[in-house]
Design a protein around this motif. Structure first.
Motif, PDB file in Angstrom:
ATOM      1  N   ARG A 142       0.821  -1.206   0.000  1.00  0.00           N
ATOM      2  CA  ARG A 142       0.000   0.000   0.000  1.00  0.00           C
ATOM      3  C   ARG A 142       0.856   1.257   0.000  1.00  0.00           C
ATOM      4  O   ARG A 142       1.821   1.356   0.749  1.00  0.00           O
ATOM      5  CB  ARG A 142      -0.846   0.019   1.269  1.00  0.00           C
ATOM      6  CG  ARG A 142      -2.304  -0.115   1.025  1.00  0.00           C
ATOM      7  CD  ARG A 142      -2.995  -0.006   2.355  1.00  0.00           C
ATOM      8  NE  ARG A 142      -4.260  -0.717   2.330  1.00  0.00           N
ATOM      9  CZ  ARG A 142      -5.008  -0.880   3.401  1.00  0.00           C
ATOM     10  NH1 ARG A 142      -4.602  -0.423   4.564  1.00  0.00           N
ATOM     11  NH2 ARG A 142      -6.147  -1.498   3.321  1.00  0.00           N
ATOM     12  N   ARG A 143       0.459   2.247  -0.792  1.00  0.00           N
ATOM     13  CA  ARG A 143       1.154   3.531  -0.801  1.00  0.00           C
ATOM     14  C   ARG A 143       0.126   4.664  -0.786  1.00  0.00           C
ATOM     15  O   ARG A 143      -0.982   4.520  -1.292  1.00  0.00           O
ATOM     16  CB  ARG A 143       2.017   3.675  -2.059  1.00  0.00           C
ATOM     17  CG  ARG A 143       3.195   2.718  -2.141  1.00  0.00           C
ATOM     18  CD  ARG A 143       4.251   3.024  -1.072  1.00  0.00           C
ATOM     19  NE  ARG A 143       5.388   2.133  -1.187  1.00  0.00           N
ATOM     20  CZ  ARG A 143       5.457   0.923  -0.653  1.00  0.00           C
ATOM     21  NH1 ARG A 143       4.427   0.446   0.014  1.00  0.00           N
ATOM     22  NH2 ARG A 143       6.548   0.184  -0.797  1.00  0.00           N
ATOM     23  N   LEU A 144       0.558   5.778  -0.226  1.00  0.00           N
ATOM     24  CA  LEU A 144      -0.322   6.946  -0.129  1.00  0.00           C
ATOM     25  C   LEU A 144       0.225   8.072  -0.991  1.00  0.00           C
ATOM     26  O   LEU A 144       1.429   8.351  -0.971  1.00  0.00           O
ATOM     27  CB  LEU A 144      -0.386   7.390   1.341  1.00  0.00           C
ATOM     28  CG  LEU A 144      -1.056   8.736   1.614  1.00  0.00           C
ATOM     29  CD1 LEU A 144      -2.578   8.620   1.496  1.00  0.00           C
ATOM     30  CD2 LEU A 144      -0.679   9.255   2.993  1.00  0.00           C
ATOM     31  N   ASP A 145      -0.666   8.704  -1.752  1.00  0.00           N
ATOM     32  CA  ASP A 145      -0.285   9.931  -2.453  1.00  0.00           C
ATOM     33  C   ASP A 145      -0.563  11.087  -1.503  1.00  0.00           C
ATOM     34  O   ASP A 145      -1.728  11.410  -1.234  1.00  0.00           O
ATOM     35  CB  ASP A 145      -1.116  10.072  -3.737  1.00  0.00           C
ATOM     36  CG  ASP A 145      -0.709  11.320  -4.516  1.00  0.00           C
ATOM     37  OD1 ASP A 145      -0.004  12.183  -3.950  1.00  0.00           O
ATOM     38  OD2 ASP A 145      -1.107  11.432  -5.689  1.00  0.00           O
ATOM     39  N   PRO A 146       0.484  11.717  -0.966  1.00  0.00           N
ATOM     40  CA  PRO A 146       0.260  12.757   0.052  1.00  0.00           C
ATOM     41  C   PRO A 146      -0.469  13.973  -0.510  1.00  0.00           C
ATOM     42  O   PRO A 146      -1.069  14.745   0.246  1.00  0.00           O
ATOM     43  CB  PRO A 146       1.677  13.127   0.505  1.00  0.00           C
ATOM     44  CG  PRO A 146       2.604  12.611  -0.539  1.00  0.00           C
ATOM     45  CD  PRO A 146       1.904  11.526  -1.291  1.00  0.00           C
TER      46      PRO A 146
ATOM     47  N   GLY B 220      -4.297  12.234  -1.331  1.00  0.00           N
ATOM     48  CA  GLY B 220      -4.854  11.361  -0.304  1.00  0.00           C
ATOM     49  C   GLY B 220      -5.271  10.006  -0.848  1.00  0.00           C
ATOM     50  O   GLY B 220      -5.780   9.155  -0.112  1.00  0.00           O
ATOM     51  N   LYS B 221      -5.058   9.792  -2.151  1.00  0.00           N
ATOM     52  CA  LYS B 221      -5.500   8.536  -2.764  1.00  0.00           C
ATOM     53  C   LYS B 221      -4.554   7.392  -2.384  1.00  0.00           C
ATOM     54  O   LYS B 221      -3.347   7.578  -2.266  1.00  0.00           O
ATOM     55  CB  LYS B 221      -5.520   8.696  -4.288  1.00  0.00           C
ATOM     56  CG  LYS B 221      -6.231   7.566  -4.995  1.00  0.00           C
ATOM     57  CD  LYS B 221      -6.394   7.860  -6.485  1.00  0.00           C
ATOM     58  CE  LYS B 221      -6.750   6.549  -7.188  1.00  0.00           C
ATOM     59  NZ  LYS B 221      -6.764   6.647  -8.633  1.00  0.00           N
ATOM     60  N   ILE B 222      -5.149   6.218  -2.148  1.00  0.00           N
ATOM     61  CA  ILE B 222      -4.367   5.040  -1.777  1.00  0.00           C
ATOM     62  C   ILE B 222      -4.096   4.200  -3.024  1.00  0.00           C
ATOM     63  O   ILE B 222      -5.001   3.929  -3.813  1.00  0.00           O
ATOM     64  CB  ILE B 222      -5.142   4.175  -0.757  1.00  0.00           C
ATOM     65  CG1 ILE B 222      -5.454   4.963   0.512  1.00  0.00           C
ATOM     66  CG2 ILE B 222      -4.377   2.887  -0.446  1.00  0.00           C
ATOM     67  CD1 ILE B 222      -4.307   5.143   1.452  1.00  0.00           C
TER      68      ILE B 222
ATOM     69  N   LEU C  50       4.753   9.058  -4.174  1.00  0.00           N
ATOM     70  CA  LEU C  50       4.073   8.165  -3.233  1.00  0.00           C
ATOM     71  C   LEU C  50       4.954   7.946  -2.012  1.00  0.00           C
ATOM     72  O   LEU C  50       6.158   7.791  -2.134  1.00  0.00           O
ATOM     73  CB  LEU C  50       3.774   6.812  -3.892  1.00  0.00           C
ATOM     74  CG  LEU C  50       2.768   6.832  -5.034  1.00  0.00           C
ATOM     75  CD1 LEU C  50       2.508   5.410  -5.521  1.00  0.00           C
ATOM     76  CD2 LEU C  50       1.461   7.493  -4.623  1.00  0.00           C
TER      77      LEU C  50
END
Ligand code: ADP
Length: 200
Positions: free
Chosen positions: A133-137, A140-142, A159
């Motif tokens: 799992r990664r987060l786009d800061p 906010g999309k995962i 990411l």
């Protein structure tokens, strides 16, 4: 689907481990059947945000990741299930019951779902999902490196890579497995109550 053919509004309980895809399925099911989505965690967070007496008490347990006492949770969920919108449109209950006494409390109030949906995902897959799992800061999309990769290189480069060294990764896997064990203990306790209406 068979249960949705009846005249009364549909009542559903869903259970799934962290990363089992419960959130996605809840969205699809509520959209398709027009149900009211009732998540115990959301109800509790609303109480905490409102700084009510129950909210203040609940917060202490939630911060420790412990179950909030039944005196608070049971009434809160029951009252939400009996609201006019839930009664008219039917409901999808999520995050409750987490113990046999919570299930028994619903039964005592005569509240019984038509179907108990159990998302059954193997531990290996759950761990792989959490680790990738990664987060786009920015948005906010995962994302998931394998299953839901970023649309382009620009997004890919920003990411957040929280777990890039192997030691951190091993620690994460341990924590995920610990959470899964707690989840399974909770689920096992309620399975027998809903055995005849369970769909895996
Ligand atoms: P998580 O999947 O991380 O547990 P939730 O949003 O479902 O997230 O729940 C957040 C917290 O709220 C839990 O850690 C627990 O403290 C409390 N909680 C949620 N549902 C219940 C429940 N049915 N009974 C007791 N406490 C609950």
């Amino acid at each position: 689907v068979a249960a949705s053919g009846k005249a009364e509004p549909l009542k559903v309980i869903i259970s799934g481990a962290p990363a089992s895809g419960k959130g996605t399925q809840c969205e699809l099911i509520t959209q398709k059947y027009g149900l009211v989505h009732i998540a115990a965690g959301d109800l509790l967070r609303a109480e905490v945000a409102a700084a009510s007496e129950n909210g203040k008490l609940a917060k202490e347990y939630m911060e420790k990741g412990e179950l909030v006492p039944n005196e608070i949770v049971v009434m809160m969920v029951k009252e939400r299930l009996l609201q006019p919108d839930s009664q008219q449109r039917g409901w999808l209950l999520d995050g409750y019951p987490r113990s046999s006494s919570q299930a028994a409390a619903l039964e005592d109030y005569g509240i019984r779902p038509d179907v108990f949906i159990l998302l059954d995902v193997s531990e290996d897959i759950l761990v792989e999902r959490v680790v990738g799992r990664r987060l786009d800061p920015l948005t906010g999309k995962i994302y998931h490196l394998k299953y839901s990769p970023p649309e382009n290189d620009e997004i890919a480069s920003r990411l957040t890579q929280r777990f890039d060294d192997t030691e951190e990764k091993a620690c994460l896997i341990f924590l995920v497995k610990l959470r899964l064990r707690t989840h399974h203990q909770n689920v096992d306790a309620v399975l027998s109550v809903y055995k005849d209406i369970t769909v895996k």
